[in-house]
Motif scaffolding. Structure first.
Motif, short mmCIF file in Angstrom:
data_model
loop_
_atom_site.label_atom_id
_atom_site.label_comp_id
_atom_site.label_asym_id
_atom_site.label_seq_id
_atom_site.Cartn_x
_atom_site.Cartn_y
_atom_site.Cartn_z
N GLU A 1 0.82 -1.22 0.00
CA GLU A 1 0.00 0.00 0.00
C GLU A 1 0.86 1.26 0.00
O GLU A 1 0.55 2.23 -0.71
CB GLU A 1 -0.93 -0.01 1.22
CG GLU A 1 -2.03 -1.05 1.13
CD GLU A 1 -2.87 -1.12 2.39
OE1 GLU A 1 -4.00 -1.63 2.34
OE2 GLU A 1 -2.37 -0.68 3.47
N SER A 2 1.93 1.26 0.79
CA SER A 2 2.79 2.45 0.83
C SER A 2 3.53 2.63 -0.50
O SER A 2 3.74 3.77 -0.95
CB SER A 2 3.81 2.33 1.97
OG SER A 2 4.67 1.22 1.79
N THR A 3 3.88 1.53 -1.14
CA THR A 3 4.54 1.61 -2.46
C THR A 3 3.58 2.17 -3.48
O THR A 3 3.94 3.06 -4.27
CB THR A 3 5.03 0.22 -2.90
OG1 THR A 3 5.86 -0.35 -1.89
CG2 THR A 3 5.82 0.32 -4.20
N VAL A 4 2.36 1.68 -3.49
CA VAL A 4 1.34 2.17 -4.43
C VAL A 4 1.08 3.65 -4.20
O VAL A 4 1.00 4.44 -5.16
CB VAL A 4 0.03 1.37 -4.27
CG1 VAL A 4 -1.11 2.05 -5.05
CG2 VAL A 4 0.21 -0.05 -4.77
N ALA A 5 0.97 4.06 -2.94
CA ALA A 5 0.71 5.47 -2.64
C ALA A 5 1.81 6.37 -3.19
O ALA A 5 1.53 7.43 -3.77
CB ALA A 5 0.58 5.66 -1.13
#
Length: 348
Positions: free
Chosen positions: A262-266
């Motif tokens: 999720e942090s990578t996608v964000a």
């Protein structure tokens, strides 16, 4: 010694030599333990005696060369080792370490890899600060790139190289775009001053509009004062960090950590929003000198997260779709055209 091991050692030997030039063994253990025990959340100044030892050493160039050698190792052994590690997920720790050739050799050569990781964190932390200078920013981007590439090495999990907080710190490097106001620097603003001047000569609504433009320009000027050369170097540096992230995503599975995906996608979605001018992104064009290159490479990174490596079935792909959804719905700040461009790219 197997041919695979011998071939790899040809790459590791110069890597060991380079890391020895950083005198990792001279770093105070108390400093290293403080960084690791603090879970990479507490910034620690480098010990004064170590700064004296490496005085004159071009640290960024050393890290860049290590990164180059590491990438070669991954290309030679990465896929073979990754498949073997996946088959041996439930095997003993000793077998996992045996298959982690790179890190095993590093340990055998007395390379203090925990010191290296702590230093990479320090350089990232220092270079991401608003008050950092050009050299510190460049070193921070190089440190982030090397760390991401190291995560792509077989055995990085067994040797605890991956740490979610440190990984997030590497992703924070992309926040330089916002901190330095790079996303607001676009060719269409070159005529802004002229338009503002013309509008100020008219009364009523024109004056109000021009005041808004002036405020926006003042806000931009308050974000950062970089020369065009400096902007180009930061964009180029961030593009290289993105390339390192691609290598990591091709070789390091994130399927066990939804939060990390999720942090990578964000981070990637934020970068995709830098392109708000062109409806068609030419992924085959070299645009390394402008922020559009960051948007292009961010979309490529999102595509890699959809690989089965990051989860069977929907896996990382579902998180990517969720992250792109606001762009599809044209939700967010920006002009109508800009939101339309983001929507078009998100649907591509």
């Amino acid at each position: 010694m197997s041919s695979r091991h011998s071939s790899g050692e040809d790459l590791v030997t110069p890597c060991v030599s380079l890391l020895n030039s950083l005198a990792l063994h001279t770093v105070n253990n108390t400093w290293v333990d403080a960084v690791w025990d603090g879970q990479f959340t507490e910034s620690q100044e480098l010990p004064a005696d170590y700064e004296e030892v490496i005085q004159g050493v071009e640290v960024r160039k050393v890290l860049a060369k290590v990164q180059e050698l590491t990438i070669k190792w991954i290309k030679v052994h990465g896929q073979e080792e990754t498949s073997r590690e996946e088959d041996a997920e439930n095997t003993s720790q000793s077998i996992s370490l045996y298959r982690a050739g790179f890190w095993t050799i590093m340990t055998e050569q007395n390379i203090k890899y925990k010191v290296l990781v702590a230093l990479l964190y320090h350089y990232m932390e220092r270079g991401q600060e608003m008050a950092s200078g050009e050299q510190e920013r460049q070193l921070a981007m190089q440190a982030a790139g090397l760390y991401l590439v190291l995560l792509g090495l077989p055995g990085s999990g067994a040797f605890k190289i991956f740490h979610p907080v440190l990984y997030s710190k590497a992703l924070d490097t992309f926040n330089l775009v916002t901190k330095l106001g790079l996303g607001r620097r676009s060719p269409k603003k070159k005529g802004g001053a002229k338009k503002t001047s013309q509008a100020s000569q008219r009364g009523g609504r024109g004056t109000q509009a021009s005041q808004g433009e002036v405020e926006e320009e003042e806000e931009e000027e308050g974000v950062a004062t970089l020369s065009q050369r400096e902007v180009g170097k930061v964009v180029q540096g961030l593009s290289e960090v993105l390339s390192c992230l691609h290598i990591m995503l091709e070789n390091c599975s994130l399927k066990r950590s939804l939060e990390t995906i999720e942090s990578t996608v964000a981070s990637m979605v934020t970068l995709t929003h830098l392109e708000t001018t062109f409806f068609v992104l030419d992924l085959g064009t070299d645009r390394s000198g402008d922020v559009s290159a960051l948007a292009v490479n961010a979309y490529l990174g999102l595509a890699k997260l959809g690989s089965p490596l990051h989860g069977e079935g929907a896996g990382g792909a579902s998180v990517v779709v969720k992250g792109l959804l606001p762009g599809v719905l044209m939700v967010g700040e920006g002009t109508g055209k800009g939101l339309g461009v983001i929507r078009a790219h998100s649907l591509r």
